[in-house]
Design an enzyme around this catalytic site. Structure first.
Site, PDB file in Angstrom:
ATOM      1  N   ARG A  30     -12.862  -2.160  73.324  1.00  7.76           N
ATOM      2  CA  ARG A  30     -11.832  -1.648  72.987  1.00  7.76           C
ATOM      3  C   ARG A  30     -11.203  -3.127  72.642  1.00  7.76           C
ATOM      4  O   ARG A  30     -10.497  -2.743  72.530  1.00  7.76           O
ATOM      5  CB  ARG A  30     -11.242  -1.645  74.878  1.00  7.76           C
TER       6      ARG A  30
ATOM      7  N   GLU B 264     -13.541   9.052  52.639  1.00 11.94           N
ATOM      8  CA  GLU B 264     -14.687   7.650  53.162  1.00 11.94           C
ATOM      9  C   GLU B 264     -14.852   7.943  54.092  1.00 11.94           C
ATOM     10  O   GLU B 264     -15.971   7.091  54.080  1.00 11.94           O
ATOM     11  CB  GLU B 264     -13.593   6.588  53.576  1.00 11.94           C
TER      12      GLU B 264
ATOM     13  N   LYS C 180     -14.109  -2.675  58.439  1.00 14.56           N
ATOM     14  CA  LYS C 180     -12.794  -2.288  59.384  1.00 14.56           C
ATOM     15  C   LYS C 180     -11.601  -2.881  58.146  1.00 14.56           C
ATOM     16  O   LYS C 180     -10.631  -2.881  58.616  1.00 14.56           O
ATOM     17  CB  LYS C 180     -13.443  -2.270  60.242  1.00 14.56           C
TER      18      LYS C 180
ATOM     19  N   HIS D 259      -1.315  18.709  33.941  1.00 11.94           N
ATOM     20  CA  HIS D 259      -1.115  17.465  32.787  1.00 11.94           C
ATOM     21  C   HIS D 259      -2.836  16.888  32.594  1.00 11.94           C
ATOM     22  O   HIS D 259      -2.240  15.647  32.661  1.00 11.94           O
ATOM     23  CB  HIS D 259       0.085  16.441  32.819  1.00 11.94           C
TER      24      HIS D 259
ATOM     25  N   GLU E 117      -3.166  10.261  51.656  1.00 11.24           N
ATOM     26  CA  GLU E 117      -4.390   9.835  53.213  1.00 11.24           C
ATOM     27  C   GLU E 117      -5.070  11.116  53.677  1.00 11.24           C
ATOM     28  O   GLU E 117      -6.528  10.887  54.130  1.00 11.24           O
ATOM     29  CB  GLU E 117      -2.653   9.631  54.250  1.00 11.24           C
TER      30      GLU E 117
ATOM     31  N   CYS F 275      -6.918  -3.899  76.347  1.00 20.18           N
ATOM     32  CA  CYS F 275      -7.146  -4.512  77.861  1.00 20.18           C
ATOM     33  C   CYS F 275      -8.119  -3.884  78.695  1.00 20.18           C
ATOM     34  O   CYS F 275      -8.160  -2.499  78.532  1.00 20.18           O
ATOM     35  CB  CYS F 275      -5.904  -5.157  77.930  1.00 20.18           C
TER      36      CYS F 275
ATOM     37  N   ASN G 288      -2.896  -3.912  82.260  1.00 18.75           N
ATOM     38  CA  ASN G 288      -3.459  -3.448  80.576  1.00 18.75           C
ATOM     39  C   ASN G 288      -2.474  -2.820  80.760  1.00 18.75           C
ATOM     40  O   ASN G 288      -1.988  -1.905  81.458  1.00 18.75           O
ATOM     41  CB  ASN G 288      -4.370  -2.144  80.949  1.00 18.75           C
ATOM     42  N   GLY G 289      -1.765  -2.930  79.483  1.00 20.99           N
ATOM     43  CA  GLY G 289      -0.020  -2.338  79.213  1.00 20.99           C
ATOM     44  C   GLY G 289       0.365  -3.496  78.204  1.00 20.99           C
ATOM     45  O   GLY G 289       0.868  -4.294  78.534  1.00 20.99           O
TER      46      GLY G 289
ATOM     47  N   TRP H 196      -6.349  -7.793  75.470  1.00 19.51           N
ATOM     48  CA  TRP H 196      -6.239  -7.071  73.773  1.00 19.51           C
ATOM     49  C   TRP H 196      -4.438  -7.315  73.038  1.00 19.51           C
ATOM     50  O   TRP H 196      -3.675  -6.966  74.185  1.00 19.51           O
ATOM     51  CB  TRP H 196      -5.879  -5.129  73.191  1.00 19.51           C
TER      52      TRP H 196
ATOM     53  N   LYS I 199      -8.597  10.271  54.130  1.00 18.14           N
ATOM     54  CA  LYS I 199      -9.766  10.465  55.009  1.00 18.14           C
ATOM     55  C   LYS I 199     -11.161  11.413  55.079  1.00 18.14           C
ATOM     56  O   LYS I 199     -12.254  10.911  55.234  1.00 18.14           O
ATOM     57  CB  LYS I 199      -8.591  11.329  56.512  1.00 18.14           C
TER      58      LYS I 199
END
Ligand code: AGP
Length: 608
Positions: A27, A488, A603, A504, A481, A2, A101-102, A75, A485
């Site tokens: 944000r 990409e 995204k 192998h 991962e 937020c 916010n929180g 948010w 990272k």
């Protein structure tokens, strides 16, 4: 997450608030609103959707007279994105308005107490509790009312509060959510972040936890939570406005990597109560949970990688059989699925087409689907039978970091919950694992502080053609991962391989100087992984090893070693991924790539 903006001064507040909120749009949000005192009463305007709607509703704020007001971009956490859930929230008489916010962790208890005292609630949010609680404690002294509220609420908050009976004052306070205040010759400002008010002033004061600010149009006073006045120093912001939107970080991805300690805390702590894992969102009794004999995890990309870790952790701790599928494969392979199984879909955006399709396919077959999702109210969140939200806040960079870390936490919590109800771990083991989880944020913080060494190492590989990541078990999941990272955002070809599988075929690609990043965090597999290191070194590889402190054998085997602190082997992904995120980031920066918006990527992949 937020955004908050407030103003009190000689100018009309609403246009200033809207301008500030627009500078906080990065944000991420799903609704917005403002509350402004017009000389007689507080007017509140709010709407779901983009800020533009609010601008149109108020002709860019011109139709909202008054020189003191607060504004908010929401948010969503508690309560879907909607006008009624949008902030500001206010008390029953509309004489007190609040933006927040929180996450108020004890809002259910407080809401019940207030309802028993006759308070009526209109929204699903935790924030509305604050508005009524301020009202409950307000007896004419706004500062006293706010301090009493701060002694009652638990969780994280940045608050802006206005009182119709005190239109010459604006109040602000915070705990764990950011808040700054500023002043110029025309008034005083509050904001969640610097960009919102940089246009008006470069001199800001950072509010510390549980400090309260009383702002008037020409001065500000600061107080402790015990109403003792304190003096605060202001600082001058040197950033340009674009840099400020990233909180001073060069890229959103770096900013979000540094938000991971908070993300882990926000996802973890509300679900650990009195030494137990409490996941109310599951809507399943312990008896129903203990009846689950099979789990299917379905996701894409990094969410899939989190799912691979989830398989190891869930099977290891709860002894439930787990299958993990790429959603794009699952939806077309006509899977054979066991009666009574649970399906878990994992998605940061909650909009990934393949994952949504897998959810629908599972539901059509009559399976219960749990969504592990970051965006409240997203399609997957709405269509899943239950949702375990990752409280990572909006993630701007295309390459996920903090949302991925939060997904891991959600999976650890699920595994511990299943293990607890199925009694597959002892009380001591369970308690120790909870303690280990609580240490992760500080351990992540410590690993992030090593960024300069990793940057120096990464700069050696900006010209690399191929980079391999290998590991066994959970270390293979971490390798997946780490490899994604890197590739990409730096466009360097990279593969993750089970360390035992390399010989192998793929080992034929290893040449003199090829970088092989080896993840070795599983004590039972150290010796095997070291033998794989020997294999690739014999073919000329340069070996980076990510391993746990104390594994000094690795010093002899690898060429460059990064240590992670001790933790339960099931949780090492949360730590080992940090240096690998930083490595990928700095290789990308070194190559001059567009870190936050890599070529060809979106995204949220809402198409097949
Ligand atoms: C993550 O770095 C990637 N950008 C991508 O793999 C992503 O994880 C994948 O597209 C899944 O997205 P979701 O979590 O929003 O479903």
């Amino acid at each position: 997450m937020c955004g908050i903006v407030g103003y009190i001064g000689n100018k009309q507040a609403a246009p200033i608030i809207l301008d500030g909120l627009a500078r906080l749009e990065y944000r991420g949000y799903d609704s917005a609103g403002m509350a402004v005192f017009d000389g007689k009463k507080i007017n509140v305007v709010k709407a779901a959707g983009r800020l533009k709607i609010l601008e149109e509703m108020t002709h860019n704020g011109e139709t909202m007279p008054g020189c003191v007001g607060i504004g908010h971009t929401r948010w969503a956490t508690h309560g879907a994105p909607s006008t009624v859930n949008a902030h500001p929230h206010y008390n029953g008489t509309g004489t007190i308005a609040v933006v927040h916010n929180g996450i108020i962790e004890n809002y259910i208890v407080l809401r019940k107490m207030l309802q028993e005292k006759g308070y009526q609630f209109v929204s699903e949010t935790d924030t509305e509790v604050i508005a009524h609680l301020v009202d409950y404690y307000y007896k004419g002294n706004p500062l006293e009312a706010i301090t009493k509220v701060l002694h009652r609420v638990e969780g994280s908050y940045a608050l802006g509060v206005i009182f119709a009976e005190h239109p010459d004052q604006l109040f602000a306070t915070r705990k764990d959510s950011p808040l700054i205040v500023g002043q110029n010759e025309e008034g005083c400002f509050i904001a969640s972040d610097v960009p919102a008010i940089l246009k008006y002033t470069r001199r800001v004061t950072y509010v510390e936890n549980q400090e309260i600010v009383r702002l008037r149009k020409d001065h500000m006073h600061f107080y402790t939570v015990d109403e003792e006045e304190i003096q605060k120093e202001s600082v001058t912001i040197e950033w340009d406005s674009n840099a400020a939107e990233k909180g001073g970080y060069e890229h959103f991805m770096l900013k979000e990597m540094y938000e991971q300690p908070k993300t882990v805390t926000d996802t973890l702590m509300p679900r650990i109560k009195d030494g137990e894992v409490v996941i109310d969102e599951l809507n399943m009794s312990d008896e129903e949970l203990s009846g689950i004999k099979k789990i299917y995890i379905v996701a894409c990309g990094s969410a899939y990688h989190a799912g691979v870790t989830g398989k190891y952790v869930l099977e290891g701790l709860s002894r439930i059989s787990v299958e993990v599928d790429l959603a794009s494969e699952f939806r077309y392979r006509n899977p054979v699925m066991e009666e009574g199984a649970m399906v878990i879909v994992i998605s940061q955006s909650g909009e990934t087409a393949d994952t949504l399709a897998a959810l629908r396919e599972s539901k059509e077959r009559g399976f219960q689907v749990l969504g592990i999702v970051n965006v409240v109210g997203s399609s997957i969140a709405r269509e899943a039978d239950s949702v375990l939200y990752t409280w990572a806040g909006p993630e701007i960079a295309v390459a996920t970091t903090k949302a991925y870390s939060a997904q891991l936490i959600a999976l650890y919590l699920l595994a511990l919950k299943f293990a607890r109800v199925k009694k597959t771990v002892s009380d001591d083991e369970f308690g120790q694992m909870l303690d280990d989880l609580k240490k992760l944020p500080d351990q992540i913080e410590m690993l992030l502080s090593n960024k300069n060494n990793i940057q120096r190492f990464a700069n050696r590989y900006i010209g690399a053609r191929d980079i391999f990541f290998i590991g066994r078990g959970i270390d293979y999941a971490i390798s997946l991962e780490g490899s994604l990272k890197l590739k990409e955002i730096s466009y360097i070809h990279s593969e993750a391989y089970p360390a035992g599988e390399l010989k192998h075929g793929t080992i034929s690609l290893i040449e003199e100087g090829t970088l092989v990043a080896t993840v070795a965090t599983q004590p039972g597999l150290f010796a095997k992984t070291i033998s794989n290191i020997v294999e690739v070194k014999a073919r000329g590889a340069f070996v980076l090893a990510v391993t746990v402190e104390g594994n000094i054998e690795m010093e002899k085997a690898a060429d460059y070693v990064i240590y992670i602190p001790e933790t339960n082997p099931y949780f090492t992904n949360s730590l080992a991924i940090i240096p690998l995120q930083l490595f990928g980031y700095y290789v990308s920066v070194g190559k001059g790539c567009d870190v936050d918006k890599p070529r060809n990527l979106a995204k949220s992949v809402t198409v097949e």
